[in-house]
Design a protein around this motif. Structure first.
Motif, PDB file in Angstrom:
ATOM      1  N   VAL A  96       0.833  -1.202   0.000  1.00 50.89           N
ATOM      2  CA  VAL A  96       0.000   0.000   0.000  1.00 50.89           C
ATOM      3  C   VAL A  96       0.870   1.255   0.000  1.00 50.89           C
ATOM      4  O   VAL A  96       0.549   2.252  -0.650  1.00 50.89           O
ATOM      5  N   GLU A  97       1.981   1.205   0.708  1.00 46.95           N
ATOM      6  CA  GLU A  97       2.883   2.352   0.776  1.00 46.95           C
ATOM      7  C   GLU A  97       3.532   2.654  -0.570  1.00 46.95           C
ATOM      8  O   GLU A  97       3.729   3.808  -0.934  1.00 46.95           O
ATOM      9  N   PHE A 107       2.840   1.066  -3.951  1.00 49.35           N
ATOM     10  CA  PHE A 107       2.186   0.883  -5.245  1.00 49.35           C
ATOM     11  C   PHE A 107       0.965   1.782  -5.408  1.00 49.35           C
ATOM     12  O   PHE A 107       0.264   2.109  -4.446  1.00 49.35           O
ATOM     13  N   ASP A 108       0.711   2.126  -6.669  1.00 40.35           N
ATOM     14  CA  ASP A 108      -0.475   2.906  -7.023  1.00 40.35           C
ATOM     15  C   ASP A 108      -1.666   2.022  -7.362  1.00 40.35           C
ATOM     16  O   ASP A 108      -2.805   2.483  -7.367  1.00 40.35           O
ATOM     17  N   ALA A 109      -1.402   0.751  -7.678  1.00 41.31           N
ATOM     18  CA  ALA A 109      -2.467  -0.207  -7.985  1.00 41.31           C
ATOM     19  C   ALA A 109      -1.994  -1.605  -7.629  1.00 41.31           C
ATOM     20  O   ALA A 109      -0.803  -1.921  -7.754  1.00 41.31           O
ATOM     21  N   ILE A 110      -2.922  -2.430  -7.176  1.00 35.61           N
ATOM     22  CA  ILE A 110      -2.640  -3.819  -6.798  1.00 35.61           C
ATOM     23  C   ILE A 110      -3.591  -4.709  -7.588  1.00 35.61           C
ATOM     24  O   ILE A 110      -4.809  -4.594  -7.458  1.00 35.61           O
ATOM     25  N   HIS A 111      -3.020  -5.592  -8.420  1.00 32.56           N
ATOM     26  CA  HIS A 111      -3.820  -6.368  -9.372  1.00 32.56           C
ATOM     27  C   HIS A 111      -4.168  -7.770  -8.880  1.00 32.56           C
ATOM     28  O   HIS A 111      -4.832  -8.498  -9.615  1.00 32.56           O
ATOM     29  N   SER A 112      -3.716  -8.161  -7.710  1.00 30.49           N
ATOM     30  CA  SER A 112      -3.797  -9.573  -7.324  1.00 30.49           C
ATOM     31  C   SER A 112      -4.574  -9.809  -6.027  1.00 30.49           C
ATOM     32  O   SER A 112      -4.236 -10.692  -5.250  1.00 30.49           O
ATOM     33  N   VAL A 113      -5.623  -9.036  -5.801  1.00 31.37           N
ATOM     34  CA  VAL A 113      -6.466  -9.250  -4.623  1.00 31.37           C
ATOM     35  C   VAL A 113      -7.335 -10.479  -4.885  1.00 31.37           C
ATOM     36  O   VAL A 113      -8.120 -10.493  -5.829  1.00 31.37           O
ATOM     37  N   ASP A 114      -7.174 -11.526  -4.067  1.00 35.30           N
ATOM     38  CA  ASP A 114      -7.836 -12.793  -4.430  1.00 35.30           C
ATOM     39  C   ASP A 114      -8.384 -13.607  -3.257  1.00 35.30           C
ATOM     40  O   ASP A 114      -8.841 -14.731  -3.458  1.00 35.30           O
ATOM     41  N   ARG A 115      -8.365 -13.043  -2.037  1.00 37.77           N
ATOM     42  CA  ARG A 115      -8.848 -13.828  -0.896  1.00 37.77           C
ATOM     43  C   ARG A 115      -9.224 -12.896   0.250  1.00 37.77           C
ATOM     44  O   ARG A 115      -8.767 -11.747   0.321  1.00 37.77           O
ATOM     45  N   SER A 121      -8.463 -12.930   3.475  1.00 34.47           N
ATOM     46  CA  SER A 121      -7.408 -12.484   4.391  1.00 34.47           C
ATOM     47  C   SER A 121      -6.637 -11.302   3.809  1.00 34.47           C
ATOM     48  O   SER A 121      -6.222 -10.388   4.543  1.00 34.47           O
ATOM     49  N   LEU A 122      -6.447 -11.287   2.500  1.00 33.70           N
ATOM     50  CA  LEU A 122      -5.741 -10.173   1.868  1.00 33.70           C
ATOM     51  C   LEU A 122      -6.621  -8.927   1.827  1.00 33.70           C
ATOM     52  O   LEU A 122      -6.136  -7.809   2.042  1.00 33.70           O
ATOM     53  N   VAL A 123      -7.894  -9.101   1.567  1.00 32.39           N
ATOM     54  CA  VAL A 123      -8.825  -7.972   1.617  1.00 32.39           C
ATOM     55  C   VAL A 123      -8.772  -7.306   2.986  1.00 32.39           C
ATOM     56  O   VAL A 123      -8.681  -6.077   3.103  1.00 32.39           O
ATOM     57  N   GLN A 124      -8.813  -8.133   4.032  1.00 36.56           N
ATOM     58  CA  GLN A 124      -8.772  -7.604   5.402  1.00 36.56           C
ATOM     59  C   GLN A 124      -7.464  -6.870   5.671  1.00 36.56           C
ATOM     60  O   GLN A 124      -7.441  -5.777   6.254  1.00 36.56           O
ATOM     61  N   ALA A 125      -6.348  -7.465   5.236  1.00 36.18           N
ATOM     62  CA  ALA A 125      -5.041  -6.860   5.467  1.00 36.18           C
ATOM     63  C   ALA A 125      -4.886  -5.552   4.704  1.00 36.18           C
ATOM     64  O   ALA A 125      -4.323  -4.576   5.226  1.00 36.18           O
ATOM     65  N   LEU A 126      -5.359  -5.503   3.477  1.00 40.79           N
ATOM     66  CA  LEU A 126      -5.269  -4.281   2.691  1.00 40.79           C
ATOM     67  C   LEU A 126      -6.140  -3.174   3.277  1.00 40.79           C
ATOM     68  O   LEU A 126      -5.726  -2.005   3.330  1.00 40.79           O
ATOM     69  N   ALA A 127      -7.337  -3.523   3.716  1.00 48.38           N
ATOM     70  CA  ALA A 127      -8.214  -2.515   4.324  1.00 48.38           C
ATOM     71  C   ALA A 127      -7.570  -1.922   5.573  1.00 48.38           C
ATOM     72  O   ALA A 127      -7.591  -0.694   5.776  1.00 48.38           O
ATOM     73  N   GLY A 151      -3.417   5.812   5.168  1.00 44.85           N
ATOM     74  CA  GLY A 151      -4.134   6.868   4.461  1.00 44.85           C
ATOM     75  C   GLY A 151      -3.977   6.797   2.952  1.00 44.85           C
ATOM     76  O   GLY A 151      -4.524   7.629   2.223  1.00 44.85           O
ATOM     77  N   LYS A 152      -3.247   5.798   2.467  1.00 48.76           N
ATOM     78  CA  LYS A 152      -3.069   5.616   1.026  1.00 48.76           C
ATOM     79  C   LYS A 152      -4.067   4.592   0.511  1.00 48.76           C
ATOM     80  O   LYS A 152      -4.381   3.624   1.198  1.00 48.76           O
ATOM     81  N   ARG A 153      -4.552   4.807  -0.718  1.00 50.04           N
ATOM     82  CA  ARG A 153      -5.606   3.952  -1.241  1.00 50.04           C
ATOM     83  C   ARG A 153      -5.333   3.572  -2.693  1.00 50.04           C
ATOM     84  O   ARG A 153      -5.961   4.112  -3.615  1.00 50.04           O
TER      85      ARG A 153
END
Length: 226
Positions: A100-101, A103-111, A113-119, A126-128
């Motif tokens: 998150v710190e 990259f400007d885009a993340i193409h591999s969100v697939d589960r 646990s990763l959704v939770q970690a990214l949120a 504060g980066k999105r």
């Protein structure tokens, strides 16, 4: 490359060739050229290979690993602050904050646990960065990506946590004609109201453009074999 070519002129020519092929593929289906963006996948290549493309005007780059990107891109971005950096490889949940710190885009969100970690990481930093849900479009055991039947639930979870999901991503089976898989991804994105499609690589990006890709991920055709 002949003896009068420089790395810069060679890089510029490769860029021109790929953009020309992208535009031709778009025109063949009455799609406006320029609607698909070219991501130069620079994984395993160092600054000496990347800088000629930067000098030639390329500004979208893709990396597969967070740690590798951390080792080369902060310095490069000092000279080219308008670079847009995309994570196109698999992401471990414990690297979510680092991703998150950087990259400007993340193409591999697939589960989940990763959704939770990214949120959590986005709330903390504060980066999105924009997120693509990776779909296991060919139902291959060895590949990342959410299963087709699990996509709606994962999308709902991501959106409930205010993840900025902008589209879908896929890597079709290597030994099969890619068009049915690209077509299916486009159908799924339309069904879920997602405007962007990350699909197509060096061997099949023209097919991807003709079927609606908004981001193509090209490495070998720009950098040569790894």
């Amino acid at each position: 490359m002949n003896t009068t070519d420089t790395p810069l002129s060679d890089a510029a020519q490769r860029l021109r060739d790929i953009h020309s092929r992208m535009d031709k593929a778009a025109r063949l289906v009455d799609r406006a050229p320029g609607q698909a963006r070219l991501i130069a996948v620079s994984k395993t290549f160092g600054p000496e290979a990347i800088e000629p493309l930067l000098e030639a005007g390329q500004r979208l780059f893709g990396e597969n690993r967070v740690q590798e990107a951390q080792g080369k891109w902060p310095a490069l971005k000092e000279n080219y602050p308008d670079v847009e950096l995309h994570l196109v490889g698999q992401l471990q949940s414990n690297k979510a904050e680092d991703a998150v710190e950087l990259f400007d885009a993340i193409h591999s969100v697939d589960r989940s646990s990763l959704v939770q970690a990214l949120a959590k990481a986005m709330d903390k930093t504060g980066k999105r960065p924009s997120c693509f849900i990776q779909v296991n479009i060919g139902e291959e055991e060895q590949k990342g990506g959410v299963a087709l039947e699990a996509l709606p639930a994962l999308l709902e979870e991501a959106q409930s946590l205010n993840l900025p999901v902008v589209g879908l991503m896929c890597v079709p089976p290597a030994d099969k004609e890619p068009s049915p898989y690209f077509g299916l991804l486009a159908k799924l994105a339309k069904r879920h109201g997602l405007p962007r499609l990350s699909m197509g690589m060096s061997s099949d990006f023209e097919t991807a453009v003709s079927l609606g890709a908004t981001e193509i991920r090209v490495g070998t055709a720009l950098f040569g074999t790894r």
